[in-house]
Design a protein around this motif. Structure first.
Motif, PDB file in Angstrom:
ATOM      1  N   GLU A  85      39.184  41.768  54.813  1.00 11.62           N
ATOM      2  CA  GLU A  85      40.513  42.223  55.230  1.00 11.62           C
ATOM      3  C   GLU A  85      41.576  41.263  54.732  1.00 11.62           C
ATOM      4  OE1 GLU A  85      41.014  45.134  56.862  1.00 11.62           O
ATOM      5  OE2 GLU A  85      38.854  45.432  56.694  1.00 11.62           O
ATOM      6  N   GLY A  86      42.774  41.753  54.657  1.00 10.19           N
ATOM      7  CA  GLY A  86      43.898  40.893  54.319  1.00 10.19           C
ATOM      8  C   GLY A  86      44.469  41.173  52.958  1.00 10.19           C
ATOM      9  N   LEU A  87      45.354  40.300  52.553  1.00 10.48           N
ATOM     10  CA  LEU A  87      46.125  40.463  51.329  1.00 10.48           C
ATOM     11  C   LEU A  87      45.503  39.723  50.153  1.00 10.48           C
ATOM     12  CD1 LEU A  87      49.646  39.827  52.902  1.00 10.48           C
ATOM     13  CD2 LEU A  87      48.592  42.041  52.409  1.00 10.48           C
ATOM     14  N   LEU A  88      45.817  40.195  48.957  1.00  7.40           N
ATOM     15  CA  LEU A  88      45.437  39.467  47.747  1.00  7.40           C
ATOM     16  C   LEU A  88      46.351  38.257  47.553  1.00  7.40           C
ATOM     17  CD1 LEU A  88      44.921  42.442  45.245  1.00  7.40           C
ATOM     18  CD2 LEU A  88      43.141  41.002  46.245  1.00  7.40           C
ATOM     19  N   LEU A  89      47.642  38.473  47.793  1.00  2.00           N
ATOM     20  CA  LEU A  89      48.631  37.406  47.620  1.00  2.00           C
ATOM     21  C   LEU A  89      48.704  36.532  48.866  1.00  2.00           C
ATOM     22  CD1 LEU A  89      51.718  39.279  46.108  1.00  2.00           C
ATOM     23  CD2 LEU A  89      50.235  37.626  44.957  1.00  2.00           C
ATOM     24  N   PRO A  90      48.590  35.243  48.715  1.00  4.12           N
ATOM     25  CA  PRO A  90      48.793  34.385  49.879  1.00  4.12           C
ATOM     26  C   PRO A  90      50.274  34.407  50.273  1.00  4.12           C
ATOM     27  CG  PRO A  90      48.026  33.112  47.964  1.00  4.12           C
ATOM     28  CD  PRO A  90      48.205  34.520  47.528  1.00  4.12           C
ATOM     29  N   LEU A  91      50.532  34.480  51.557  1.00  7.21           N
ATOM     30  CA  LEU A  91      51.897  34.445  52.068  1.00  7.21           C
ATOM     31  C   LEU A  91      52.203  33.061  52.623  1.00  7.21           C
ATOM     32  CD1 LEU A  91      52.013  37.914  53.874  1.00  7.21           C
ATOM     33  CD2 LEU A  91      52.895  37.311  51.603  1.00  7.21           C
ATOM     34  N   HIS A  92      53.425  32.924  53.115  1.00  7.72           N
ATOM     35  CA  HIS A  92      53.817  31.653  53.740  1.00  7.72           C
ATOM     36  C   HIS A  92      52.835  31.295  54.858  1.00  7.72           C
ATOM     37  CE1 HIS A  92      57.672  31.337  51.736  1.00  7.72           C
ATOM     38  NE2 HIS A  92      57.967  32.582  52.078  1.00  7.72           N
ATOM     39  N   PRO A  93      52.486  30.022  55.004  1.00  2.51           N
ATOM     40  CA  PRO A  93      51.578  29.646  56.088  1.00  2.51           C
ATOM     41  C   PRO A  93      52.214  29.820  57.472  1.00  2.51           C
ATOM     42  CG  PRO A  93      52.311  27.702  54.889  1.00  2.51           C
ATOM     43  CD  PRO A  93      52.838  28.895  54.150  1.00  2.51           C
ATOM     44  N   ARG A  94      53.542  29.756  57.543  1.00  2.00           N
ATOM     45  CA  ARG A  94      54.271  29.995  58.797  1.00  2.00           C
ATOM     46  C   ARG A  94      55.326  31.064  58.510  1.00  2.00           C
ATOM     47  NH1 ARG A  94      53.587  24.762  58.175  1.00  2.00           N
ATOM     48  NH2 ARG A  94      55.636  24.329  57.329  1.00  2.00           N
ATOM     49  N   PRO A  95      55.680  31.848  59.511  1.00  2.00           N
ATOM     50  CA  PRO A  95      56.697  32.890  59.289  1.00  2.00           C
ATOM     51  C   PRO A  95      58.000  32.282  58.775  1.00  2.00           C
ATOM     52  CG  PRO A  95      55.668  33.161  61.442  1.00  2.00           C
ATOM     53  CD  PRO A  95      55.175  31.860  60.884  1.00  2.00           C
ATOM     54  N   PRO A  96      58.610  32.923  57.756  1.00  2.00           N
ATOM     55  CA  PRO A  96      59.898  32.428  57.244  1.00  2.00           C
ATOM     56  C   PRO A  96      61.007  32.551  58.294  1.00  2.00           C
ATOM     57  CG  PRO A  96      58.894  33.978  55.714  1.00  2.00           C
ATOM     58  CD  PRO A  96      58.097  34.030  56.982  1.00  2.00           C
ATOM     59  N   ASN A  97      62.110  31.902  58.038  1.00  2.00           N
ATOM     60  CA  ASN A  97      63.263  31.914  58.931  1.00  2.00           C
ATOM     61  C   ASN A  97      63.872  33.314  58.976  1.00  2.00           C
ATOM     62  OD1 ASN A  97      65.725  31.609  60.221  1.00  2.00           O
ATOM     63  ND2 ASN A  97      66.294  29.743  59.088  1.00  2.00           N
ATOM     64  N   GLU A  98      63.795  33.964  60.142  1.00  2.00           N
ATOM     65  CA  GLU A  98      64.304  35.330  60.325  1.00  2.00           C
ATOM     66  C   GLU A  98      65.831  35.400  60.261  1.00  2.00           C
ATOM     67  OE1 GLU A  98      62.593  38.346  61.181  1.00  2.00           O
ATOM     68  OE2 GLU A  98      60.664  37.397  60.746  1.00  2.00           O
ATOM     69  N   LYS A  99      66.511  34.258  60.406  1.00  2.00           N
ATOM     70  CA  LYS A  99      67.981  34.247  60.360  1.00  2.00           C
ATOM     71  C   LYS A  99      68.499  34.255  58.927  1.00  2.00           C
ATOM     72  CE  LYS A  99      68.277  31.926  64.777  1.00  2.00           C
ATOM     73  NZ  LYS A  99      68.579  30.698  65.491  1.00  2.00           N
ATOM     74  N   CYS A 100      67.622  33.994  57.973  1.00  2.00           N
ATOM     75  CA  CYS A 100      67.995  33.992  56.562  1.00  2.00           C
ATOM     76  C   CYS A 100      67.794  35.408  56.013  1.00  2.00           C
ATOM     77  CB  CYS A 100      67.122  33.002  55.804  1.00  2.00           C
ATOM     78  SG  CYS A 100      67.297  33.097  54.013  1.00  2.00           S
ATOM     79  N   PRO A 101      68.736  35.917  55.207  1.00  2.00           N
ATOM     80  CA  PRO A 101      68.573  37.268  54.672  1.00  2.00           C
ATOM     81  C   PRO A 101      67.308  37.422  53.813  1.00  2.00           C
ATOM     82  CG  PRO A 101      70.724  36.347  54.058  1.00  2.00           C
ATOM     83  CD  PRO A 101      69.981  35.295  54.810  1.00  2.00           C
ATOM     84  N   ILE A 102      66.908  36.407  53.119  1.00  2.00           N
ATOM     85  CA  ILE A 102      65.678  36.461  52.323  1.00  2.00           C
ATOM     86  C   ILE A 102      64.475  36.253  53.229  1.00  2.00           C
ATOM     87  CG2 ILE A 102      64.362  35.416  50.437  1.00  2.00           C
ATOM     88  CD1 ILE A 102      66.838  37.070  49.581  1.00  2.00           C
ATOM     89  N   GLY A 103      64.530  35.246  54.068  1.00  2.00           N
ATOM     90  CA  GLY A 103      63.432  34.955  54.985  1.00  2.00           C
ATOM     91  C   GLY A 103      63.085  36.139  55.876  1.00  2.00           C
ATOM     92  N   ALA A 104      64.082  36.905  56.283  1.00  2.00           N
ATOM     93  CA  ALA A 104      63.850  38.036  57.177  1.00  2.00           C
ATOM     94  C   ALA A 104      63.095  39.176  56.486  1.00  2.00           C
ATOM     95  CB  ALA A 104      65.184  38.556  57.719  1.00  2.00           C
ATOM     96  N   GLY A 105      63.197  39.271  55.163  1.00  2.00           N
ATOM     97  CA  GLY A 105      62.581  40.403  54.478  1.00  2.00           C
ATOM     98  C   GLY A 105      61.527  40.066  53.445  1.00  2.00           C
ATOM     99  N   ILE A 106      61.333  38.792  53.159  1.00  2.00           N
ATOM    100  CA  ILE A 106      60.426  38.421  52.067  1.00  2.00           C
ATOM    101  C   ILE A 106      58.990  38.827  52.328  1.00  2.00           C
ATOM    102  CG2 ILE A 106      59.933  36.051  52.834  1.00  2.00           C
ATOM    103  CD1 ILE A 106      60.612  37.156  49.210  1.00  2.00           C
ATOM    104  N   THR A 107      58.521  38.715  53.560  1.00  2.00           N
ATOM    105  CA  THR A 107      57.131  39.068  53.856  1.00  2.00           C
ATOM    106  C   THR A 107      56.891  40.547  53.597  1.00  2.00           C
ATOM    107  OG1 THR A 107      56.906  37.261  55.439  1.00  2.00           O
ATOM    108  CG2 THR A 107      55.329  39.077  55.626  1.00  2.00           C
ATOM    109  N   ALA A 108      57.794  41.405  54.065  1.00  2.07           N
ATOM    110  CA  ALA A 108      57.641  42.852  53.829  1.00  2.07           C
ATOM    111  C   ALA A 108      57.668  43.167  52.335  1.00  2.07           C
ATOM    112  CB  ALA A 108      58.733  43.623  54.563  1.00  2.07           C
ATOM    113  N   ALA A 109      58.547  42.497  51.590  1.00  2.00           N
ATOM    114  CA  ALA A 109      58.638  42.735  50.154  1.00  2.00           C
ATOM    115  C   ALA A 109      57.349  42.302  49.440  1.00  2.00           C
ATOM    116  CB  ALA A 109      59.839  42.002  49.573  1.00  2.00           C
TER     117      ALA A 109
END
Length: 164
Positions: A85-109
């Protein structure tokens, strides 16, 4: 699950089993060929057994064989059996900053990119069979050997078994 070497070991094992045909191979022989521990090989072969790609033989002369002809097993079958299970691409080890416009959407992208990569990878692997992989490996071995003779079975080629 992040991309690991499990698929490579599984592909190595099924190509070796295809090369050996009805003689099959033990986990020790596969481990020697792949330069890894037989216990690791047995764990990966267990995945392939559960997927119906490989069968195990008990007792004297035991080992593993392909459950069906190598031209009927795709590399997508092997990938799916070992993917987890899981993703091929490794993501950030901790959730990005949700207050940042990029941080809030980068995981979904990145998850959308990962979904597309997974689909494309499976599509490519579905066009390649274990028979094809085995032919490619033997051809590459012949090029490495300078056109020399490739042993008829893997046990002819592997004289020592690593157990570390």
């Amino acid at each position: 699950m992040a991309v690991t070497s499990v698929f490579a070991l599984a592909a190595h094992a099924v190509a070796l089993l295809a090369f050996n045909g009805e003689n099959g191979a033990t986990s020790a022989l596969i481990a020697s060929s792949a330069s890894t521990h037989p216990a690791r090989v047995r764990r990966v072969l267990g995945m392939l057994v559960r997927a119906g790609i490989v069968t195990g033989r008990e007792g004297a002369g035991g080992g593993y064989v392909l459950a069906k002809p190598p031209d009927e097993i795709t590399l997508a079958d092997v990938f799916i059996a070992t993917r987890g299970e899981g993703l091929l691409l490794p993501l950030h080890p901790r959730p990005p900053n949700e207050k940042c416009p990029i941080g809030a959407g980068i995981t979904a992208a990145l998850v959308a990119v990962d979904d597309a990569m997974d689909e494309a990878l499976r599509d490519v692997l579905a066009t390649r069979t274990v028979a094809w992989l085995t032919e490619q490996a033997v051809a590459a071995a012949m090029r490495v050997a300078g056109g020399g003779v490739v042993p008829r079975t893997s046990s002819d080629a592997v004289s020592t078994v690593t157990t570390d």
